[in-house]
Design an enzyme around this catalytic site. Sequence first.
Site, PDB file in Angstrom:
ATOM      1  CG  HIS A 135      -6.238   1.885  -0.339  1.00  0.00           C
ATOM      2  ND1 HIS A 135      -5.058   2.453  -0.787  1.00  0.00           N
ATOM      3  CD2 HIS A 135      -5.862   0.880   0.511  1.00  0.00           C
ATOM      4  CE1 HIS A 135      -4.038   1.826  -0.241  1.00  0.00           C
ATOM      5  NE2 HIS A 135      -4.496   0.872   0.551  1.00  0.00           N
ATOM      6  CB  CYS A 151      -0.942  -0.002   1.198  1.00  0.00           C
ATOM      7  SG  CYS A 151      -2.109  -1.376   1.179  1.00  0.00           S
ATOM      8  CB  SER A 195      -9.666   1.869   2.667  1.00  0.00           C
ATOM      9  OG  SER A 195      -8.855   0.723   2.887  1.00  0.00           O
TER      10      SER A 195
END
Length: 397
Positions: free
Chosen positions: A347, A83, A217
């Site tokens: 995201h 991420c 998210s």
Amino acid sequence: MTGKAYLVGVGMTKFEKPETREWQYWDMAKAAGTKALADAGIGYEAVEQVPVGYCHQASTAGQRAVYELGLTGVPVYNVNNNCATGATALMMARQFVAAGINDCVLALGFEKMKRGALGAGADSGDFHASPVARHYGVMAAGHGFAKTPPTAQIFGNAAREHMARYGTTEEQLAAVGAKNHRHSAHNPYAQFRDVYSVAEILESRTVHRPLTKLQSSPTSDGAAAAVVASERFVRAHGLADRAVEIAAQAMVTDTEESFAAGSCIDVVGKPMSRAAARQVYAASGLGIEDVDVIELHDCFSVNELLTYEALGMCADGESGKLVADGATTYGGRWVVNPSGGLISKGHPLGATGLAQAAELVWQLRGTAGERQVAGARVGLAHNIGLGGAAVVTLLRI
């Protein structure tokens, strides 16, 4: 590296639910890259190198995406840091410029994802081969391993630890989600723009107790890009009016502290985030007290609270009170995630860190429209990935 580096152009696509639109990752990458170049007022021929971040596409997908912008033969680097991928691509671009290797570098990030929750990173089916097996092993030793999505589990268990240790409440966790959904109402790039109360956040479907869907998210499709330039390039092209300086940037990966205590709070990255923030403050001569606006990695509401503490916004254990008191929204001490954050903006892994940079550039230029933070002059971005990497970037005008 003694040279300065500036963000002179940013762009992104709207973040969307996967499979919403019939477009490929190279289409969204082209859209974001074209916007960033146009924002900088330059053509692709001025770009000397391109680090490209993504997690879910095949090797050399970066080239496939960048070729839509031009076939100039410049080096293209494919970046994958979970991420934290977008911020990692941006950090590479800054390093090329600050080291004097290049005058103009394009950082690009994108993701085309599938619907549903993220897995544990063991795509081969062999969990023990997963690069995050050690992290989930810490969780399993302390909390067991449930049937809920593993990423939600490890952050949910971090939330349980924080509640048990400091008395943090479910209402305080939900207040993060309510704040970020409220902020996203003014962001045309956000995946979700609905506003919810704390009660509605708590009443939404449980993902892994105490975390609910509206404080988690989503998976998303989208792309973002940034043009990083040297001081010489800024002067030569007359870009001073739009240039935002990257005052400092740091990446920290896991240390012994991540695993020593057997805590999910540590294993999801709080020690990495704290160390990266301290490095950035030391390098820039600025502190959290100088920051006006923050885009941080709220993959789940608890991670926003952990990051408040890691960045030095409050003492350990006081983050729940910080959000409940309104210190991290408009009218408070800082505005955190004016974009809506990951929880509401979306995201798409490879694009997230670069989208944070885009939001901060707009804020510092004073062009963020209805979500503008009044008088913003210093911005901080925080992007983290399990496995692990934490990137903190400090921007100023």
